[in-house]
Design a protein around this motif. Structure first.
Motif, PDB file in Angstrom:
ATOM      1  N   ILE A 239       0.888  -1.127   0.223  1.00  0.00           N
ATOM      2  CA  ILE A 239       0.094  -0.382  -0.090  1.00  0.00           C
ATOM      3  C   ILE A 239       0.769   1.638   0.402  1.00  0.00           C
ATOM      4  O   ILE A 239       0.790   2.007  -0.538  1.00  0.00           O
ATOM      5  CB  ILE A 239      -0.874   0.413   1.340  1.00  0.00           C
ATOM      6  N   LEU A 240       1.986   1.509   1.291  1.00  0.00           N
ATOM      7  CA  LEU A 240       2.974   2.788   0.529  1.00  0.00           C
ATOM      8  C   LEU A 240       3.782   2.699  -0.810  1.00  0.00           C
ATOM      9  O   LEU A 240       3.526   3.177  -0.683  1.00  0.00           O
ATOM     10  CB  LEU A 240       4.213   2.145   1.929  1.00  0.00           C
ATOM     11  N   GLY A 241       3.464   1.525  -0.986  1.00  0.00           N
ATOM     12  CA  GLY A 241       4.220   1.577  -2.895  1.00  0.00           C
ATOM     13  C   GLY A 241       3.216   1.662  -3.910  1.00  0.00           C
ATOM     14  O   GLY A 241       3.597   2.901  -4.680  1.00  0.00           O
ATOM     15  N   LEU A 242       2.421   1.606  -3.371  1.00  0.00           N
ATOM     16  CA  LEU A 242       1.089   2.455  -3.978  1.00  0.00           C
ATOM     17  C   LEU A 242       1.154   3.755  -3.926  1.00  0.00           C
ATOM     18  O   LEU A 242       0.543   4.689  -5.397  1.00  0.00           O
ATOM     19  CB  LEU A 242      -0.133   1.106  -3.911  1.00  0.00           C
ATOM     20  N   ILE A 243       0.283   4.567  -3.226  1.00  0.00           N
ATOM     21  CA  ILE A 243       0.723   5.728  -2.884  1.00  0.00           C
ATOM     22  C   ILE A 243       2.331   6.218  -2.871  1.00  0.00           C
ATOM     23  O   ILE A 243       1.402   7.802  -2.336  1.00  0.00           O
ATOM     24  CB  ILE A 243      -0.238   5.992  -1.639  1.00  0.00           C
ATOM     25  N   ASP A 244       2.892   5.624  -3.222  1.00  0.00           N
ATOM     26  CA  ASP A 244       4.050   6.725  -3.133  1.00  0.00           C
ATOM     27  C   ASP A 244       4.568   7.810  -4.650  1.00  0.00           C
ATOM     28  O   ASP A 244       4.990   7.423  -5.177  1.00  0.00           O
ATOM     29  CB  ASP A 244       4.984   6.119  -2.852  1.00  0.00           C
ATOM     30  N   SER A 248      -0.311  10.874  -4.101  1.00  0.00           N
ATOM     31  CA  SER A 248      -0.933   9.693  -2.467  1.00  0.00           C
ATOM     32  C   SER A 248      -1.857   9.276  -3.129  1.00  0.00           C
ATOM     33  O   SER A 248      -2.821   9.028  -1.306  1.00  0.00           O
ATOM     34  CB  SER A 248      -0.745  10.758  -0.980  1.00  0.00           C
ATOM     35  N   LEU A 249      -2.704   8.444  -4.311  1.00  0.00           N
ATOM     36  CA  LEU A 249      -3.067   8.161  -4.251  1.00  0.00           C
ATOM     37  C   LEU A 249      -3.228   6.885  -5.359  1.00  0.00           C
ATOM     38  O   LEU A 249      -1.741   6.943  -5.664  1.00  0.00           O
ATOM     39  CB  LEU A 249      -4.658   8.629  -5.309  1.00  0.00           C
ATOM     40  N   PRO A 250      -3.350   5.378  -4.783  1.00  0.00           N
ATOM     41  CA  PRO A 250      -2.852   4.338  -5.810  1.00  0.00           C
ATOM     42  C   PRO A 250      -3.602   4.138  -7.297  1.00  0.00           C
ATOM     43  O   PRO A 250      -4.485   5.214  -7.540  1.00  0.00           O
ATOM     44  CB  PRO A 250      -3.507   3.305  -5.297  1.00  0.00           C
ATOM     45  N   PRO A 251      -3.309   3.597  -8.264  1.00  0.00           N
ATOM     46  CA  PRO A 251      -4.060   4.115  -9.715  1.00  0.00           C
ATOM     47  C   PRO A 251      -5.075   2.755  -9.402  1.00  0.00           C
ATOM     48  O   PRO A 251      -6.119   2.516  -8.717  1.00  0.00           O
ATOM     49  CB  PRO A 251      -2.726   2.822 -10.244  1.00  0.00           C
ATOM     50  N   ALA A 296       1.187   5.201   9.365  1.00  0.00           N
ATOM     51  CA  ALA A 296       0.436   6.420   9.993  1.00  0.00           C
ATOM     52  C   ALA A 296       1.255   7.427  10.078  1.00  0.00           C
ATOM     53  O   ALA A 296      -0.028   8.045   9.074  1.00  0.00           O
ATOM     54  CB  ALA A 296       1.145   6.824  12.072  1.00  0.00           C
ATOM     55  N   ALA A 297       2.403   7.585   9.052  1.00  0.00           N
ATOM     56  CA  ALA A 297       2.474   8.856   8.190  1.00  0.00           C
ATOM     57  C   ALA A 297       1.989   8.780   6.148  1.00  0.00           C
ATOM     58  O   ALA A 297       1.031   9.467   6.213  1.00  0.00           O
ATOM     59  CB  ALA A 297       3.909   9.061   7.872  1.00  0.00           C
ATOM     60  N   GLY A 298       1.943   7.567   6.067  1.00  0.00           N
ATOM     61  CA  GLY A 298       1.151   7.115   5.040  1.00  0.00           C
ATOM     62  C   GLY A 298      -0.323   7.540   4.992  1.00  0.00           C
ATOM     63  O   GLY A 298      -0.820   7.469   3.701  1.00  0.00           O
TER      64      GLY A 298
END
Length: 443
Positions: A239-244, A248-251, A296-298
């Motif tokens: 998940i953190l990779g998806l919003i990196d 800050s949103l996933p595809p 938490a930051a994510g």
């Protein structure tokens, strides 16, 4: 349960397309044709109830029972009376039910809860597979449905069974931390079709893991967290990779509507946020402060992005759209940690727009206007109401579900405009949410 109102015409997503997606595969072709024929006649859909219950027969095998079947259960169980080892199987299931810490929310709901629990036990296999149902198109393991089942089992004290469900999903999880739309229930890790990855599954697994851990006695929680640590770590990192990225949103990804999507949906981002929020708790319990801080930051970044992207338009299904759907429930307790007033207000508005003639709701305001109430989404409304303090609405929802069960007492997937149960029963997602709602009310 809900105030009556007229439902507008269908939007760009049609129910026949949903039926094709949900029932795909050779085993479901007959059901697909039946659903499409019923839904394209115009007006209210006329969908048969193909499977009315699931029974346990000789050797513990699970078998679907057609609507109108005269097969008899051993009283108080889902064991078929003509099973060669019926007495032993019935004793085992009665013992399982007696061990459950069934929420006491009044005698009027006792049979509903008992039946829901028996059906969850029947639909949870020894290998941890928790299929959505047992008719051809549903006898597969959807991560989101299985997450609900694990949480429900844990809520009544059956944390060992809940752990087995999560370990099953851990075994099939991809090396990248992501999950396919659904899996075969034989433990092979195979998939029944080419639907591909659905990003929300990763969030659901973290949420379910936190729900199960929360119900664990402290002296057993560490052992549980060690057992599911590979899934926790892989899911959180995914998940953190998806919003990196800058947004800050996933595809975009398919979600619970089971459709190919070229736009991001609330149904994808909601569970991912719940997953990161849950990872904060999971890493807190395990004492991994660095991972907890990253999660938490994510979560903060994703939460802000959701409110910025979806909030201005009232949290619709698509950014900039106007049609809400049932994924609003994923931004509210007990899925999310917080109940933002604007989200709760948007959910109430959405439920009014999704209202169906029999009293339940559809998956979304843009869904086909076919008169069909979907029980999992209706049940989710009751769950969020229980978790946000509206006991009356939660109880009214449980009462509606109780009144629209099949002749066998099972909870169907759909209810037609005239109140008739349809498609298949029981549906594990609905049964699980009924149990979770009762647990919230009991608290």
């Amino acid at each position: 349960m809900l105030r009556s109102r007229e439902v507008g015409s269908a939007g760009r997503r049609s129910a026949p397309a949903k039926a094709l997606a949900y029932l795909g595969g050779a085993a479901g072709i007959v059901a697909v044709v039946a659903v499409i024929v019923a839904m394209t006649r115009g007006g209210d859909a006329d969908i048969p109830l193909n499977v009315e219950a699931v029974g346990i027969t000789t050797g513990g095998e699970r078998v679907p029972l057609d609507a109108g079947s005269d097969a008899a259960f051993v009283p108080g169980t889902r064991v078929l009376a003509d099973a060669a080892d019926a007495e032993q199987l019935a004793a085992e299931q009665r013992s399982w039910l007696e061990a459950a810490e069934v929420p006491d929310i009044g005698p009027e709901y006792a049979d509903l809860l008992e039946t829901a629990l028996l059906d969850l036990n029947t639909l949870t296999f020894d290998n941890g597979a928790a299929p959505a149902g047992l008719s051809p198109g549903w006898r597969h393991v959807w991560p989101r449905d299985a997450a609900m089942v694990a949480a429900a089992l844990a809520s009544v004290g059956h944390t060992a069974d809940a752990t087995d469900v999560l370990l099953y999903l851990q075994r099939v999880q991809g090396d990248d931390g992501l999950f396919h739309a659904r899996y075969l229930n034989d433990g092979s890790g195979g998939v029944p079709d080419d639907r591909g990855i659905q990003l929300d599954g990763t969030g659901w697994m973290l949420w379910a893991s936190a729900q199960v851990a929360h119900e664990m006695p402290e002296h057993r929680r560490a052992e549980f967290l060690d057992a599911v640590r590979p899934m926790i770590d892989a899911s959180a990192e995914a998940i953190l990779g998806l919003i990196d990225n800058e947004r800050s949103l996933p595809p975009p990804s398919s979600d619970f509507w089971e459709l190919d999507e070229d736009e991001l949906t609330l149904g994808t981002v909601g569970p991912l946020l719940a997953g990161l929020e849950s990872a904060v708790d999971l890493y807190g319990w395990s004492g991994n402060e660095a991972a907890r801080a990253r999660a938490a930051a994510g979560a903060d970044r994703l939460r802000d992005a959701i409110h910025t992207t979806f909030g201005p338009d009232g949290y619709p299904r698509y950014p900039g759209g106007s049609e809400p759907d049932a994924s609003l429930a994923f931004l509210l307790p007990p899925i999310s940690n917080t109940a933002e007033p604007e989200v709760l207000a948007a959910w109430h508005t959405a439920v009014e727009r999704m209202h169906r003639p029999a009293g339940g709701i559809s998956p979304g305001a843009g869904w086909r206007d076919d008169g069909v109430s979907w029980t999992p989404h209706t049940a989710m409304y009751g769950l969020t109401m229980a978790a946000t303090g509206d006991e009356q609405a939660a109880r009214e929802t449980l009462t509606w579900l109780d009144e629209h069960r099949t002749a066998r007492g099972t909870l169907p997937e759909k209810v037609l405009a005239d109140g008739t149960p349809a498609q298949l029963a029981p549906l594990s997602w609905t049964a699980a949410v009924v149990v979770l709602t009762a647990a919230e009310l009991a608290e």
